[in-house]
Design a protein around this motif. Structure first.
Motif, mmCIF file in Angstrom:
data_model
loop_
_atom_site.group_PDB
_atom_site.id
_atom_site.type_symbol
_atom_site.label_atom_id
_atom_site.label_comp_id
_atom_site.label_asym_id
_atom_site.label_seq_id
_atom_site.Cartn_x
_atom_site.Cartn_y
_atom_site.Cartn_z
ATOM 1 N N LEU A 193 -20.597 -23.074 2.356
ATOM 2 C CA LEU A 193 -21.607 -22.096 2.780
ATOM 3 C C LEU A 193 -22.841 -22.128 1.876
ATOM 4 C CD1 LEU A 193 -19.330 -19.088 3.788
ATOM 5 C CD2 LEU A 193 -20.671 -20.567 5.311
ATOM 6 N N ALA A 194 -22.638 -22.395 0.588
ATOM 7 C CA ALA A 194 -23.780 -22.514 -0.330
ATOM 8 C C ALA A 194 -24.660 -23.704 0.058
ATOM 9 C CB ALA A 194 -23.299 -22.653 -1.774
ATOM 10 N N GLY A 195 -24.052 -24.729 0.651
ATOM 11 C CA GLY A 195 -24.840 -25.851 1.147
ATOM 12 C C GLY A 195 -25.626 -25.505 2.397
ATOM 13 N N ILE A 196 -25.079 -24.637 3.221
ATOM 14 C CA ILE A 196 -25.759 -24.220 4.453
ATOM 15 C C ILE A 196 -26.899 -23.250 4.144
ATOM 16 C CG2 ILE A 196 -25.463 -22.934 6.614
ATOM 17 C CD1 ILE A 196 -22.573 -24.120 6.677
ATOM 18 N N PHE A 197 -26.622 -22.269 3.286
ATOM 19 C CA PHE A 197 -27.653 -21.322 2.865
ATOM 20 C C PHE A 197 -28.298 -21.896 1.609
ATOM 21 C CE2 PHE A 197 -24.740 -18.755 5.332
ATOM 22 C CZ PHE A 197 -25.615 -18.052 6.145
ATOM 23 N N ALA A 198 -29.413 -22.573 1.795
ATOM 24 C CA ALA A 198 -29.973 -23.424 0.752
ATOM 25 C C ALA A 198 -30.797 -22.661 -0.292
ATOM 26 C CB ALA A 198 -30.831 -24.509 1.386
ATOM 27 N N HIS A 199 -30.847 -23.270 -1.455
ATOM 28 C CA HIS A 199 -31.645 -22.826 -2.602
ATOM 29 C C HIS A 199 -33.125 -22.862 -2.219
ATOM 30 C CE1 HIS A 199 -33.103 -22.803 -6.773
ATOM 31 N NE2 HIS A 199 -31.864 -22.521 -7.151
ATOM 32 N N ARG A 200 -33.947 -22.111 -2.922
ATOM 33 C CA ARG A 200 -35.397 -22.207 -2.701
ATOM 34 C C ARG A 200 -35.886 -23.564 -3.208
ATOM 35 N NH1 ARG A 200 -35.914 -17.827 -6.813
ATOM 36 N NH2 ARG A 200 -35.948 -18.934 -8.776
ATOM 37 N N PRO A 201 -36.994 -24.073 -2.665
ATOM 38 C CA PRO A 201 -37.504 -25.383 -3.099
ATOM 39 C C PRO A 201 -38.043 -25.347 -4.531
ATOM 40 C CG PRO A 201 -38.866 -24.456 -1.334
ATOM 41 C CD PRO A 201 -37.772 -23.492 -1.590
ATOM 42 N N VAL A 243 -45.159 -23.508 -3.847
ATOM 43 C CA VAL A 243 -46.109 -23.331 -2.743
ATOM 44 C C VAL A 243 -45.468 -23.569 -1.370
ATOM 45 C CG1 VAL A 243 -48.124 -23.856 -4.178
ATOM 46 C CG2 VAL A 243 -46.983 -25.700 -2.928
ATOM 47 N N ILE A 244 -44.233 -24.013 -1.355
ATOM 48 C CA ILE A 244 -43.545 -24.267 -0.088
ATOM 49 C C ILE A 244 -42.860 -22.985 0.376
ATOM 50 C CG2 ILE A 244 -41.671 -25.557 1.021
ATOM 51 C CD1 ILE A 244 -42.289 -27.866 -0.881
ATOM 52 N N GLU A 245 -43.034 -22.665 1.651
ATOM 53 C CA GLU A 245 -42.391 -21.473 2.206
ATOM 54 C C GLU A 245 -40.885 -21.685 2.307
ATOM 55 O OE1 GLU A 245 -44.060 -19.697 5.702
ATOM 56 O OE2 GLU A 245 -46.073 -20.372 5.153
ATOM 57 N N TYR A 246 -40.152 -20.582 2.178
ATOM 58 C CA TYR A 246 -38.702 -20.643 2.269
ATOM 59 C C TYR A 246 -38.179 -19.270 2.647
ATOM 60 C CZ TYR A 246 -38.573 -18.396 -2.342
ATOM 61 O OH TYR A 246 -38.722 -17.523 -3.378
ATOM 62 N N SER A 247 -36.913 -19.249 3.033
ATOM 63 C CA SER A 247 -36.244 -18.003 3.388
ATOM 64 C C SER A 247 -35.632 -17.381 2.122
ATOM 65 C CB SER A 247 -35.139 -18.263 4.417
ATOM 66 O OG SER A 247 -34.277 -17.149 4.509
ATOM 67 N N GLU A 248 -36.121 -16.222 1.750
ATOM 68 C CA GLU A 248 -35.572 -15.521 0.584
ATOM 69 C C GLU A 248 -34.126 -15.116 0.852
ATOM 70 O OE1 GLU A 248 -35.192 -14.041 -3.177
ATOM 71 O OE2 GLU A 248 -36.850 -15.249 -2.421
ATOM 72 N N PHE A 249 -33.838 -14.751 2.112
ATOM 73 C CA PHE A 249 -32.454 -14.387 2.455
ATOM 74 C C PHE A 249 -31.501 -15.545 2.189
ATOM 75 C CE2 PHE A 249 -28.927 -14.646 5.439
ATOM 76 C CZ PHE A 249 -28.242 -13.478 5.105
ATOM 77 N N ALA A 250 -31.874 -16.745 2.658
ATOM 78 C CA ALA A 250 -31.009 -17.920 2.452
ATOM 79 C C ALA A 250 -30.841 -18.196 0.962
ATOM 80 C CB ALA A 250 -31.583 -19.132 3.172
#
Length: 184
Positions: A82-90, A94-101
Motif C-alpha cells: 500500500l505504501a507503494g500505491i500511495f506514493a511519497h511526494r516528489p 515545484v511538482i504538484e502532488y497529492s498531500e493525501f497520498a
C-alpha cells in the motif's frame, strides 16, 4: 524460490537501479527508497512494482504457511504494498502532488515498521534457540532505532534506510516463511 524471496529481489533491484532511472539529483545516501516511487516522478513505476512485489510475496507466503505467528509479516507485506500505491511526494518542490497520498504513504510506512518489529518480537518469543531469539530481538531493536537515526541525521537517511532494509531482508530471506512447530 518462495514468493518472499522473489519480492525481495524485485524490490532490491528496483532500489539499486534507482539512481539510473529516476530524476537527476537523487542520492542513495540522502534520499529515501520511497522517493524512487514518488508521485509524478519519471519511471516511478519501477519502484512501485518493487513495493508491490515485496508486499505480495510476503502476503502469499503468509497465506501458504498461515498461523497467527505470520500475521505481523502479512501485515508488513500489506503495508509495504500500500505504501507503494500511495506514493511519497516528489523530490522537486515545484511538482504538484497529492498531500493525501503522501500522508497515507507516511502512515503506511510507519505501520509497516511497527508490523515487522512486532513480528520479530513474536518470532523471538517462540524461537527454539537462544541464537534465533537474540537475532530477532536485535533486529527488532534496529527497526526501532534506525528510523530514529534517520530523523536525527536526515542527510544520511537514505543510507540508514538501506542498511535497515539489508538487515531485515537478509533475515526474511533466511528465516521466512519459517517452520511452524507450535502456534504461540
Amino acid at each position: 524460490m518462495n514468493a518472499t524471496r522473489i519480492g525481495i529481489l524485485l524490490f532490491a533491484l528496483a532500489a539499486l537501479a534507482g539512481p539510473w532511472y529516476t530524476v537527476e539529483g537523487y542520492s542513495t545516501v540522502g534520499n529515501l527508497i520511497s522517493q524512487l516511487g514518488a508521485q509524478n516522478t519519471q519511471n516511478n513505476w519501477v519502484m512501485v512494482i518493487g513495493f508491490l512485489a515485496l508486499g505480495c510475496g510476503l502476503i502469499t507466503d503468509s497465506i501458504r504457511r498461515f498461523s497467527t505467528r505470520v500475521l505481523p509479516f502479512a501485515a508488513f507485506g500489506l503495508f509495504m504494498a500500500l505504501a507503494g500505491i500511495f506514493a511519497h511526494r516528489p523530490l522537486s518542490t515545484v511538482i504538484e502532488y497529492s498531500e493525501f497520498a503522501h500522508q497515507a504513504h507516511s502512515v503506511l510506512a510507519t505501520l509497516a515498521g511497527i508490523s515487522i518489529t512486532v513480528g520479530l518480537l513474536w518470532y523471538a518469543a517462540a524461537a527454539a534457540s537462544i541464537r534465533l531469539r537474540i537475532t530477532a530481538i536485535t533486529l527488532a531493536a534496529l527497526c526501532f532505532a534506525l528510523p530514529l537515526c534517520m530523523l536525527v541525521l536526515p542527510d544520511f537517511q537514505g543510507l540508514i534506510q538501506r542498511i535497515m532494509y539489508l538487515f531485515i531482508f537478509s533475515w526474511l530471506w533466511i528465516c521466512f516463511p519459517f517452520e511452524i512447530s507450535s502456534d504461540r
